[in-house]
Design a protein around this motif. Sequence first.
Motif, PDB file in Angstrom:
ATOM      1  N   GLY A 185       0.780  -1.232   0.000  1.00 39.15           N
ATOM      2  CA  GLY A 185       0.000   0.000   0.000  1.00 39.15           C
ATOM      3  C   GLY A 185       0.806   1.273   0.000  1.00 39.15           C
ATOM      4  N   GLY A 186       2.002   1.255  -0.561  1.00 39.03           N
ATOM      5  CA  GLY A 186       2.838   2.444  -0.561  1.00 39.03           C
ATOM      6  C   GLY A 186       3.747   2.552   0.642  1.00 39.03           C
ATOM      7  N   PHE A 187       3.670   1.601   1.569  1.00 40.57           N
ATOM      8  CA  PHE A 187       4.539   1.574   2.738  1.00 40.57           C
ATOM      9  C   PHE A 187       5.609   0.497   2.553  1.00 40.57           C
ATOM     10  CE2 PHE A 187       0.640   3.422   4.352  1.00 40.57           C
ATOM     11  CZ  PHE A 187       1.105   4.455   5.170  1.00 40.57           C
ATOM     12  N   LYS A 188       6.856   0.863   2.727  1.00 38.42           N
ATOM     13  CA  LYS A 188       7.949  -0.089   2.623  1.00 38.42           C
ATOM     14  C   LYS A 188       7.998  -0.984   3.860  1.00 38.42           C
ATOM     15  CE  LYS A 188      10.785   2.920  -0.282  1.00 38.42           C
ATOM     16  NZ  LYS A 188      12.090   3.627  -0.435  1.00 38.42           N
ATOM     17  N   ALA A 189       8.756  -2.064   3.766  1.00 31.69           N
ATOM     18  CA  ALA A 189       8.961  -2.926   4.924  1.00 31.69           C
ATOM     19  C   ALA A 189       9.601  -2.114   6.041  1.00 31.69           C
ATOM     20  CB  ALA A 189       9.848  -4.112   4.551  1.00 31.69           C
ATOM     21  N   GLY A 190       9.153  -2.351   7.270  1.00 34.10           N
ATOM     22  CA  GLY A 190       9.667  -1.606   8.408  1.00 34.10           C
ATOM     23  C   GLY A 190       8.550  -1.018   9.239  1.00 34.10           C
ATOM     24  N   ARG A 191       8.901  -0.101  10.115  1.00 28.87           N
ATOM     25  CA  ARG A 191       7.951   0.485  11.059  1.00 28.87           C
ATOM     26  C   ARG A 191       7.605   1.906  10.624  1.00 28.87           C
ATOM     27  NH1 ARG A 191       7.982   3.392  15.964  1.00 28.87           N
ATOM     28  NH2 ARG A 191       6.462   2.644  17.506  1.00 28.87           N
ATOM     29  N   HIS A 192       6.312   2.209  10.623  1.00 30.01           N
ATOM     30  CA  HIS A 192       5.828   3.510  10.180  1.00 30.01           C
ATOM     31  C   HIS A 192       4.882   4.098  11.219  1.00 30.01           C
ATOM     32  CE1 HIS A 192       7.220   2.637   6.024  1.00 30.01           C
ATOM     33  NE2 HIS A 192       6.884   1.397   6.353  1.00 30.01           N
ATOM     34  N   THR A 193       4.965   5.392  11.390  1.00 31.75           N
ATOM     35  CA  THR A 193       4.022   6.115  12.237  1.00 31.75           C
ATOM     36  C   THR A 193       3.115   6.939  11.337  1.00 31.75           C
ATOM     37  OG1 THR A 193       5.565   6.230  14.085  1.00 31.75           O
ATOM     38  CG2 THR A 193       3.731   7.796  14.083  1.00 31.75           C
ATOM     39  N   VAL A 194       1.826   6.715  11.430  1.00 33.98           N
ATOM     40  CA  VAL A 194       0.842   7.408  10.593  1.00 33.98           C
ATOM     41  C   VAL A 194      -0.066   8.226  11.500  1.00 33.98           C
ATOM     42  CG1 VAL A 194      -0.944   7.132   8.833  1.00 33.98           C
ATOM     43  CG2 VAL A 194       0.899   5.444   9.001  1.00 33.98           C
ATOM     44  N   ARG A 195      -0.221   9.496  11.210  1.00 34.56           N
ATOM     45  CA  ARG A 195      -1.083  10.356  12.027  1.00 34.56           C
ATOM     46  C   ARG A 195      -2.276  10.802  11.179  1.00 34.56           C
ATOM     47  NH1 ARG A 195       1.990  10.625  16.354  1.00 34.56           N
ATOM     48  NH2 ARG A 195       4.256  10.871  16.169  1.00 34.56           N
ATOM     49  N   LEU A 196      -3.443  10.482  11.670  1.00 34.53           N
ATOM     50  CA  LEU A 196      -4.678  10.755  10.932  1.00 34.53           C
ATOM     51  C   LEU A 196      -5.633  11.553  11.805  1.00 34.53           C
ATOM     52  CD1 LEU A 196      -5.128   7.143   9.550  1.00 34.53           C
ATOM     53  CD2 LEU A 196      -4.379   9.131   8.251  1.00 34.53           C
ATOM     54  N   PRO A 197      -5.471  12.862  11.879  1.00 33.86           N
ATOM     55  CA  PRO A 197      -6.362  13.658  12.726  1.00 33.86           C
ATOM     56  C   PRO A 197      -7.801  13.585  12.237  1.00 33.86           C
ATOM     57  CG  PRO A 197      -5.060  15.073  11.307  1.00 33.86           C
ATOM     58  CD  PRO A 197      -4.502  13.688  11.159  1.00 33.86           C
ATOM     59  N   ARG A 198      -8.713  13.549  13.181  1.00 36.84           N
ATOM     60  CA  ARG A 198     -10.137  13.505  12.837  1.00 36.84           C
ATOM     61  C   ARG A 198     -10.571  14.838  12.255  1.00 36.84           C
ATOM     62  NH1 ARG A 198     -14.098  10.426  15.229  1.00 36.84           N
ATOM     63  NH2 ARG A 198     -12.797  10.012  17.048  1.00 36.84           N
ATOM     64  N   GLU A 199     -11.375  14.767  11.208  1.00 32.86           N
ATOM     65  CA  GLU A 199     -11.968  15.963  10.624  1.00 32.86           C
ATOM     66  C   GLU A 199     -13.405  16.050  11.114  1.00 32.86           C
ATOM     67  OE1 GLU A 199     -11.520  15.711   6.427  1.00 32.86           O
ATOM     68  OE2 GLU A 199      -9.342  15.559   6.503  1.00 32.86           O
ATOM     69  N   GLY A 200     -13.701  17.061  11.913  1.00 33.97           N
ATOM     70  CA  GLY A 200     -15.036  17.173  12.481  1.00 33.97           C
ATOM     71  C   GLY A 200     -15.114  16.518  13.843  1.00 33.97           C
ATOM     72  N   GLY A 201     -16.322  16.395  14.357  1.00 36.90           N
ATOM     73  CA  GLY A 201     -16.541  15.850  15.686  1.00 36.90           C
ATOM     74  C   GLY A 201     -16.519  14.330  15.731  1.00 36.90           C
ATOM     75  N   ARG A 202     -16.616  13.810  16.932  1.00 39.27           N
ATOM     76  CA  ARG A 202     -16.526  12.365  17.179  1.00 39.27           C
ATOM     77  C   ARG A 202     -17.583  11.578  16.423  1.00 39.27           C
ATOM     78  NH1 ARG A 202     -17.384   9.779  23.216  1.00 39.27           N
ATOM     79  NH2 ARG A 202     -15.549   8.429  23.243  1.00 39.27           N
ATOM     80  N   TYR A 203     -18.782  12.132  16.299  1.00 36.04           N
ATOM     81  CA  TYR A 203     -19.898  11.392  15.705  1.00 36.04           C
ATOM     82  C   TYR A 203     -20.316  11.886  14.323  1.00 36.04           C
ATOM     83  CZ  TYR A 203     -20.285  10.415  20.723  1.00 36.04           C
ATOM     84  OH  TYR A 203     -20.014  10.076  22.026  1.00 36.04           O
ATOM     85  N   ASP A 204     -19.589  12.866  13.788  1.00 37.10           N
ATOM     86  CA  ASP A 204     -20.017  13.448  12.513  1.00 37.10           C
ATOM     87  C   ASP A 204     -20.094  12.412  11.398  1.00 37.10           C
ATOM     88  OD1 ASP A 204     -19.855  15.736  14.010  1.00 37.10           O
ATOM     89  OD2 ASP A 204     -18.579  16.851  12.619  1.00 37.10           O
ATOM     90  N   GLY A 205     -19.106  11.522  11.341  1.00 35.67           N
ATOM     91  CA  GLY A 205     -19.061  10.533  10.269  1.00 35.67           C
ATOM     92  C   GLY A 205     -20.293   9.657  10.224  1.00 35.67           C
ATOM     93  N   GLU A 206     -20.841   9.342  11.395  1.00 37.35           N
ATOM     94  CA  GLU A 206     -22.040   8.502  11.437  1.00 37.35           C
ATOM     95  C   GLU A 206     -23.191   9.163  10.683  1.00 37.35           C
ATOM     96  OE1 GLU A 206     -22.735   6.485  15.447  1.00 37.35           O
ATOM     97  OE2 GLU A 206     -21.334   8.078  15.999  1.00 37.35           O
ATOM     98  N   PHE A 207     -23.397  10.447  10.944  1.00 38.95           N
ATOM     99  CA  PHE A 207     -24.558  11.111  10.361  1.00 38.95           C
ATOM    100  C   PHE A 207     -24.302  11.582   8.934  1.00 38.95           C
ATOM    101  CE2 PHE A 207     -25.321  11.132  14.898  1.00 38.95           C
ATOM    102  CZ  PHE A 207     -26.622  10.647  14.925  1.00 38.95           C
ATOM    103  N   MET A 208     -23.052  11.743   8.547  1.00 40.00           N
ATOM    104  CA  MET A 208     -22.744  11.984   7.140  1.00 40.00           C
ATOM    105  C   MET A 208     -23.049  10.732   6.322  1.00 40.00           C
ATOM    106  SD  MET A 208     -19.134  14.039   7.694  1.00 40.00           S
ATOM    107  CE  MET A 208     -18.788  14.333   5.976  1.00 40.00           C
ATOM    108  N   ASP A 209     -22.639   9.584   6.850  1.00 37.33           N
ATOM    109  CA  ASP A 209     -22.877   8.322   6.153  1.00 37.33           C
ATOM    110  C   ASP A 209     -24.361   7.986   6.121  1.00 37.33           C
ATOM    111  OD1 ASP A 209     -21.678   6.355   4.669  1.00 37.33           O
ATOM    112  OD2 ASP A 209     -21.322   5.016   6.345  1.00 37.33           O
ATOM    113  N   LEU A 210     -25.054   8.240   7.222  1.00 34.83           N
ATOM    114  CA  LEU A 210     -26.487   7.963   7.274  1.00 34.83           C
ATOM    115  C   LEU A 210     -27.243   8.795   6.239  1.00 34.83           C
ATOM    116  CD1 LEU A 210     -28.859   6.506   8.624  1.00 34.83           C
ATOM    117  CD2 LEU A 210     -28.946   8.367  10.315  1.00 34.83           C
ATOM    118  N   ALA A 211     -26.872  10.049   6.101  1.00 33.81           N
ATOM    119  CA  ALA A 211     -27.536  10.895   5.106  1.00 33.81           C
ATOM    120  C   ALA A 211     -27.328  10.347   3.699  1.00 33.81           C
ATOM    121  CB  ALA A 211     -27.012  12.333   5.199  1.00 33.81           C
ATOM    122  N   ALA A 212     -26.108   9.922   3.395  1.00 32.93           N
ATOM    123  CA  ALA A 212     -25.835   9.360   2.071  1.00 32.93           C
ATOM    124  C   ALA A 212     -26.638   8.090   1.833  1.00 32.93           C
ATOM    125  CB  ALA A 212     -24.333   9.079   1.926  1.00 32.93           C
TER     126      ALA A 212
END
Length: 360
Positions: free
Chosen positions: A298-325
């Motif tokens: 997936g674009g990551f070489k063999a070895g150890r990687h640190t990936v930081r994925l900050p949340r966009e929006g609030g804790r529950y926003d994704g649930e209601f975005m997906d529900l609307a779709a």
Amino acid sequence: MSAAPSPLWTRRRILHGSAAAAVAFPFATRGAEVPAPLGIGQIGVEHSHASGKMQAIRSLPGLWRIAGLADAKDRARGPAYEGVPRLTEAQLLSDSTVRAVAVETPLAQACATAMRALRAGKHVHLDKPGATDHAEFAAMRGEAEQRGLILQMGYMLRYNPGIVFLRRAVREGWLGEIMEVEGLMGKPAGETERDYAANLPGGAMFELGCHLIDVIVDLLGPPVAVHHHRTPTRDDGLPDHQLAVLEYRRTTATVRINLADPFGNERRRLSVTGKHGTCEVLPLESGNVTLSLKREHGGFKAGRHTVRLPREGGRYDGEFMDLAAAVRGQRTLPWNAAHDTATHRATLLASGVAAPRKNP
């Protein structure tokens, strides 16, 4: 060896092709006509996530129009409920402009409330774990399927960016055949939280462990057996320190819940190890992922990687975005009745609560 992920691994690419892709970018097509907001209401305010869910809905005015709140005892307080019309449940369910209902009642009333909403033709967001009785839950979940209505369970980790990344790593085979899963959710619970957990069937495992079990069942399917252990830290009768072992043919998954952990919130984690690598999210809701690979994937070489994925929006926003779709027919939620029913049954077993002899 520590290495940063490829610059191409933006959050958009991580989500692309995953269950959360449509959540992050539901109207990404340039020039697409944005549809009118959908009507939604909330029933109850006693679930611990109730105000957070209302706040999430309010933060998405382009997707949802809040029709009102139904709470017979008028207990709603705080900014999340300011200006929200107060209705009876009958008024809310009879409103033809209301397409969906968020059920945030006490657990003992949740399943029956969801069933009434389904029978009124409404799509439902039902907060976790949904019911204390498995047969009642299975019947309600099956009714939603039969009626062609959406029943979205409110498991907050489903849309967490770290868990989305972990899910993709497992499903695309980056880690190889999975051998072990380790989950931990603790907190330094106060007396009020302890009293609440003491009144739940299965205690804190039922309340908190269900989030981890939902992810595990999503990744591995229903377990062939579930074993539970309790080692209380006090003599007040609360099973505040619990361990569940979900057994699979070639995999063992453990879920530990500890309400006496002084550093429980920052120690919350989910780790998945396969024959070719490990992926760990720590702390659980931080979006901080450690990926260790024997081979490039997936674009990551063999070895150890640190990936930081900050949340966009609030804790529950994704649930209601997906529900609307999903309500608009733009996508189908990936968690169906079979999954939700298996998760509920496994949660009861992990909590030490009797379950039916066979799945309905």
